[in-house]
Write a protein that holds these residues in place. Structure first.
Motif, PDB file in Angstrom:
ATOM      1  N   ARG A  40       1.265  10.272 -10.181  1.00  0.00           N
ATOM      2  CA  ARG A  40       0.937   9.750 -11.105  1.00  0.00           C
ATOM      3  C   ARG A  40       1.784  10.801 -12.604  1.00  0.00           C
ATOM      4  O   ARG A  40       2.226  10.291 -13.310  1.00  0.00           O
ATOM      5  CB  ARG A  40       0.740   7.942 -11.880  1.00  0.00           C
ATOM      6  N   GLN A 275       1.710   5.070 -22.552  1.00  0.00           N
ATOM      7  CA  GLN A 275       2.281   4.773 -21.155  1.00  0.00           C
ATOM      8  C   GLN A 275       2.919   5.996 -21.286  1.00  0.00           C
ATOM      9  O   GLN A 275       4.502   6.020 -20.469  1.00  0.00           O
ATOM     10  CB  GLN A 275       3.559   3.699 -21.156  1.00  0.00           C
ATOM     11  N   ASN A 277       5.013   8.108 -17.777  1.00  0.00           N
ATOM     12  CA  ASN A 277       5.134   7.215 -16.364  1.00  0.00           C
ATOM     13  C   ASN A 277       5.142   6.244 -16.111  1.00  0.00           C
ATOM     14  O   ASN A 277       4.722   5.852 -15.159  1.00  0.00           O
ATOM     15  CB  ASN A 277       4.842   8.367 -14.712  1.00  0.00           C
ATOM     16  N   PRO A 278       6.147   5.434 -16.813  1.00  0.00           N
ATOM     17  CA  PRO A 278       5.626   3.833 -16.672  1.00  0.00           C
ATOM     18  C   PRO A 278       6.222   3.578 -15.343  1.00  0.00           C
ATOM     19  O   PRO A 278       6.367   2.319 -14.585  1.00  0.00           O
ATOM     20  CB  PRO A 278       6.090   3.266 -18.147  1.00  0.00           C
ATOM     21  N   ASN A 279       7.437   4.248 -14.767  1.00  0.00           N
ATOM     22  CA  ASN A 279       8.167   3.987 -13.773  1.00  0.00           C
ATOM     23  C   ASN A 279       7.867   4.628 -12.794  1.00  0.00           C
ATOM     24  O   ASN A 279       8.011   4.602 -11.601  1.00  0.00           O
ATOM     25  CB  ASN A 279       9.893   3.950 -13.723  1.00  0.00           C
ATOM     26  N   ASP A 281       8.447   7.480 -11.712  1.00  0.00           N
ATOM     27  CA  ASP A 281       9.549   8.549 -11.187  1.00  0.00           C
ATOM     28  C   ASP A 281       9.293   9.960 -12.425  1.00  0.00           C
ATOM     29  O   ASP A 281      10.497  10.656 -11.518  1.00  0.00           O
ATOM     30  CB  ASP A 281      10.955   7.940 -11.796  1.00  0.00           C
ATOM     31  N   ASP A 282       8.735   9.955 -13.239  1.00  0.00           N
ATOM     32  CA  ASP A 282       8.991  11.290 -13.938  1.00  0.00           C
ATOM     33  C   ASP A 282       7.568  11.730 -14.966  1.00  0.00           C
ATOM     34  O   ASP A 282       6.871  10.529 -15.509  1.00  0.00           O
ATOM     35  CB  ASP A 282       9.931  11.030 -14.849  1.00  0.00           C
ATOM     36  N   ARG A 285       7.541  11.767 -18.429  1.00  0.00           N
ATOM     37  CA  ARG A 285       7.593  10.519 -19.098  1.00  0.00           C
ATOM     38  C   ARG A 285       7.059  10.156 -20.075  1.00  0.00           C
ATOM     39  O   ARG A 285       5.848   9.247 -19.348  1.00  0.00           O
ATOM     40  CB  ARG A 285       9.555   9.730 -19.061  1.00  0.00           C
TER      41      ARG A 285
END
Length: 303
Positions: A40, A275, A277-279, A281-282, A285
């Motif tokens: 993550r 937060q 990398n909440p998804n 995927d990056d 972010r």
């Protein structure tokens, strides 16, 4: 330290101790949690690939621990429960915490295998997750209520997705009622502590979460500070007045235990609102979305 059959000991390294006591899903969970979290924050899939074999062996081992009724119960439960007279006397049944932790293991294992393109193994983990979830509902859930009347049981069930939609809202309301019945104090062990405050904040009860953490009452984190703690203790035993020793005269325990430390992440995620990398995927972010807390009008932090 993992055996060929997939089992882990409760301590590593080990000279053989810990396979019959001290392990179980809540502790074995580290085999998925550490790779998942490192990925993550780094985005580097190598940590997932390096541990995929051990993770898969453990998932297969977990299948062998499912009882005829669909339940799972081995190893440690909700350790250092605030309600218990001693560490192993947790008030949430072992089958409940084991099944909920097993569900989370399967969820994160499925994600890991999906990321490294091992789709069959990912699907196998998803199927096992669904099976354990259904067994848990059959054994321990009626409507939006988990049958064990503890904060840990209800909070952790919400945390791993046992309830959805309107049922989830009612399940959170049931959790709040349990807290009120416990005189507006948290009554959890270390498994419940990693779910309770997050579930309350996510469900719109962040002011209640902060009250539980900071109030001038036993148990709370402020209670520790008042006693002069500069590190996290192993448990929230009630202490003698002006003393670090237990009021009931029992064994003292460790004064430097990190497993109550998820509270720091709660502060970052909900008060500061950071937060990362909440998804998933990056890792670059970052979403900044603080919750509104009564009495808090500024927060400062770095990442």
């Amino acid at each position: 330290a993992q055996r060929e059959d997939g089992a882990f000991p409760g301590i590593i390294p080990t000279a053989g101790w810990g396979f019959e006591w001290g392990n179980g899903p809540a502790w074995d969970y580290v085999i998925v949690e550490l790779p998942y979290v490192i990925y993550r924050f780094s985005g580097n899939e190598q940590i997932l690939k390096d541990n995929a074999g051990a993770i898969y062996r453990y998932v297969r081992y977990l299948k062998t621990k499912i009882k005829n009724n669909g339940g799972i119960a081995f190893g440690l439960g909700d350790w250092c429960d605030c309600n218990a007279a001693y560490n192993v006397a947790y008030t949430t049944p072992l089958e409940i915490t084991d099944m909920l932790m097993a569900i989370e293991i399967c969820q994160k294992a499925s994600f890991i295998f999906e990321k490294i393109q091992e789709k069959e193994k990912s699907a196998e983990c998803r199927l096992l997750e669904r099976q354990i979830k259904q067994s848990f509902k059959d054994l321990h859930v009626k409507g939006c209520v988990v049958d064990a009347p503890t904060q840990t049981a209800q909070a952790k069930a919400i945390d791993v997705g046992i309830f959805e939609g309107e049922e989830k809202r009612k399940a959170i309301e049931e959790l709040v009622e349990r807290i009120h019945r416990d005189n507006d104090t948290f009554r959890v062990g270390v498994i419940g502590a990693r779910a309770l405050f997050r579930v309350l904040c996510e469900g719109g009860y962040q002011d209640l979460a902060l009250k539980l953490i900071t109030q001038d009452a036993y148990p709370s984190y402020y209670y520790w500070i008042k006693l002069g703690y500069s590190t996290l203790g192993e448990s929230f035993w009630e202490r003698r007045e002006n003393s670090l020793f237990r009021k009931d005269g029992g064994e003292f325990g460790s004064m430097n235990h990190h497993f109550w430390g998820d509270i720091s992440a709660v502060f970052y995620q909900y008060i500061l609102g950071l937060q990362v990398n909440p998804n998933m995927d990056d890792p670059n972010r970052i979403v900044i979305n603080p919750k509104k807390f009564a009495g808090i009008n500024q927060a400062k932090g770095t990442y």
